[in-house]
Design a protein around this motif. Sequence first.
Motif, PDB file in Angstrom:
ATOM      1  N   GLY A 133      -3.943   4.855 -36.250  1.00  0.00           N
ATOM      2  CA  GLY A 133      -2.855   5.282 -37.122  1.00  0.00           C
ATOM      3  C   GLY A 133      -2.753   4.368 -38.322  1.00  0.00           C
ATOM      4  N   GLY A 134      -1.904   4.754 -39.255  1.00  0.00           N
ATOM      5  CA  GLY A 134      -1.713   3.950 -40.452  1.00  0.00           C
ATOM      6  C   GLY A 134      -1.003   2.641 -40.155  1.00  0.00           C
ATOM      7  N   PHE A 141      -0.749   7.148 -34.035  1.00  0.00           N
ATOM      8  CA  PHE A 141       0.621   6.718 -34.324  1.00  0.00           C
ATOM      9  C   PHE A 141       0.855   6.772 -35.831  1.00  0.00           C
ATOM     10  CE2 PHE A 141       0.328   5.188 -30.075  1.00  0.00           C
ATOM     11  CZ  PHE A 141       1.627   4.988 -29.625  1.00  0.00           C
ATOM     12  N   GLU A 142       1.691   7.721 -36.257  1.00  0.00           N
ATOM     13  CA  GLU A 142       1.975   7.872 -37.684  1.00  0.00           C
ATOM     14  C   GLU A 142       2.698   6.637 -38.216  1.00  0.00           C
ATOM     15  OE1 GLU A 142       3.838  11.276 -40.599  1.00  0.00           O
ATOM     16  OE2 GLU A 142       4.904  10.845 -38.734  1.00  0.00           O
ATOM     17  N   SER A 143       2.284   6.168 -39.383  1.00  0.00           N
ATOM     18  CA  SER A 143       2.920   5.011 -40.007  1.00  0.00           C
ATOM     19  C   SER A 143       4.364   5.318 -40.379  1.00  0.00           C
ATOM     20  CB  SER A 143       2.156   4.616 -41.277  1.00  0.00           C
ATOM     21  OG  SER A 143       2.850   3.603 -41.979  1.00  0.00           O
ATOM     22  N   ALA A 144       5.238   4.337 -40.199  1.00  0.00           N
ATOM     23  CA  ALA A 144       6.635   4.490 -40.625  1.00  0.00           C
ATOM     24  C   ALA A 144       6.701   4.715 -42.127  1.00  0.00           C
ATOM     25  CB  ALA A 144       7.437   3.255 -40.226  1.00  0.00           C
ATOM     26  N   ALA A 145       5.705   4.211 -42.856  1.00  0.00           N
ATOM     27  CA  ALA A 145       5.666   4.377 -44.314  1.00  0.00           C
ATOM     28  C   ALA A 145       5.526   5.847 -44.705  1.00  0.00           C
ATOM     29  CB  ALA A 145       4.512   3.572 -44.904  1.00  0.00           C
ATOM     30  N   ALA A 146       4.928   6.657 -43.839  1.00  0.00           N
ATOM     31  CA  ALA A 146       4.740   8.081 -44.133  1.00  0.00           C
ATOM     32  C   ALA A 146       6.066   8.820 -44.248  1.00  0.00           C
ATOM     33  CB  ALA A 146       3.876   8.729 -43.055  1.00  0.00           C
ATOM     34  N   THR A 147       7.109   8.279 -43.627  1.00  0.00           N
ATOM     35  CA  THR A 147       8.441   8.900 -43.695  1.00  0.00           C
ATOM     36  C   THR A 147       9.440   8.009 -44.431  1.00  0.00           C
ATOM     37  OG1 THR A 147       8.896   8.035 -41.471  1.00  0.00           O
ATOM     38  CG2 THR A 147       8.144  10.329 -41.625  1.00  0.00           C
ATOM     39  N   GLY A 148       8.904   7.064 -45.220  1.00  0.00           N
ATOM     40  CA  GLY A 148       9.751   6.230 -46.071  1.00  0.00           C
ATOM     41  C   GLY A 148      10.431   5.063 -45.390  1.00  0.00           C
ATOM     42  N   HIS A 149      10.009   4.710 -44.179  1.00  0.00           N
ATOM     43  CA  HIS A 149      10.611   3.592 -43.472  1.00  0.00           C
ATOM     44  C   HIS A 149       9.880   2.279 -43.776  1.00  0.00           C
ATOM     45  CE1 HIS A 149      12.137   7.024 -41.108  1.00  0.00           C
ATOM     46  NE2 HIS A 149      13.199   6.258 -40.976  1.00  0.00           N
ATOM     47  N   ASP A 150      10.535   1.190 -43.498  1.00  0.00           N
ATOM     48  CA  ASP A 150       9.999  -0.151 -43.751  1.00  0.00           C
ATOM     49  C   ASP A 150       8.845  -0.453 -42.794  1.00  0.00           C
ATOM     50  OD1 ASP A 150       9.916  -2.796 -44.807  1.00  0.00           O
ATOM     51  OD2 ASP A 150      11.033  -3.497 -43.050  1.00  0.00           O
ATOM     52  N   ILE A 151       7.804  -1.092 -43.312  1.00  0.00           N
ATOM     53  CA  ILE A 151       6.677  -1.471 -42.451  1.00  0.00           C
ATOM     54  C   ILE A 151       6.434  -2.976 -42.485  1.00  0.00           C
ATOM     55  CG2 ILE A 151       5.490   0.755 -42.637  1.00  0.00           C
ATOM     56  CD1 ILE A 151       3.475  -0.898 -44.513  1.00  0.00           C
ATOM     57  N   SER A 152       7.425  -3.745 -42.940  1.00  0.00           N
ATOM     58  CA  SER A 152       7.229  -5.191 -43.002  1.00  0.00           C
ATOM     59  C   SER A 152       6.888  -5.711 -41.609  1.00  0.00           C
ATOM     60  CB  SER A 152       8.465  -5.885 -43.557  1.00  0.00           C
ATOM     61  OG  SER A 152       9.604  -5.549 -42.814  1.00  0.00           O
ATOM     62  N   SER A 153       6.048  -6.741 -41.580  1.00  0.00           N
ATOM     63  CA  SER A 153       5.509  -7.228 -40.319  1.00  0.00           C
ATOM     64  C   SER A 153       5.291  -8.732 -40.371  1.00  0.00           C
ATOM     65  CB  SER A 153       4.174  -6.517 -40.072  1.00  0.00           C
ATOM     66  OG  SER A 153       3.394  -7.184 -39.138  1.00  0.00           O
TER      67      SER A 153
END
Length: 195
Positions: A11-12, A124-136
């Motif tokens: 996934g992304g 697993f679709e990236s949270a970024a695909a739905t505009g959510h934060d992906i900070s890690s």
Amino acid sequence: MKKQLQVVVTGGPGGGKTTALDLFRRELNDKIIVVPEAATVLFSGGIIRSDNKKVCKMVQKTIFQLQKNTEEIYKSQFPDRLLVCDRGSLDGLAYWPDTESDFFENINSTFEQEIARYDAVIFFESAAATGHDISSNNPIRNESSKQAAQLDQKLQKIWSRHPQYYFVASSDSFVRKIMFGIMTLENVLNRYNKI
């Protein structure tokens, strides 16, 4: 002799696959073995990401070989366990700076050969695909949300061609997403091998 099952979890960036794999490993620790992500092994060893086309191709070819060889090592070392691969040999295609045919020419393989390595794909679709934060906290991952969303689309386009493709959509509730992902992993593994 029963065929050893090999599943890709991909996934992304920012999709939650690493968290899901950690939880799944704890749940079924004596029945599965998680094959580590080749790119993380390479980049954490000191290789620096580059925008240079020639360097990028060399890096992706190295990741491809490392991924395949690591999978083979784990198969030999854990013949009685289900292999759950943190990404697969086709992930590099999303990062390849040239055409799909150029990728397969450079790795001396075909799409059909690589897709056949895996019995199932859980995406697993990236949270970024739905505009959510992906900070890690992962220093190896440096994609922006926009880059992560683009990579997610490229990876979906590649892996969705697998006949046993399972999609775990991004969700407002990360816990619900991870639980759905774990249930999907269990269902896929149960389908092929009784756990």
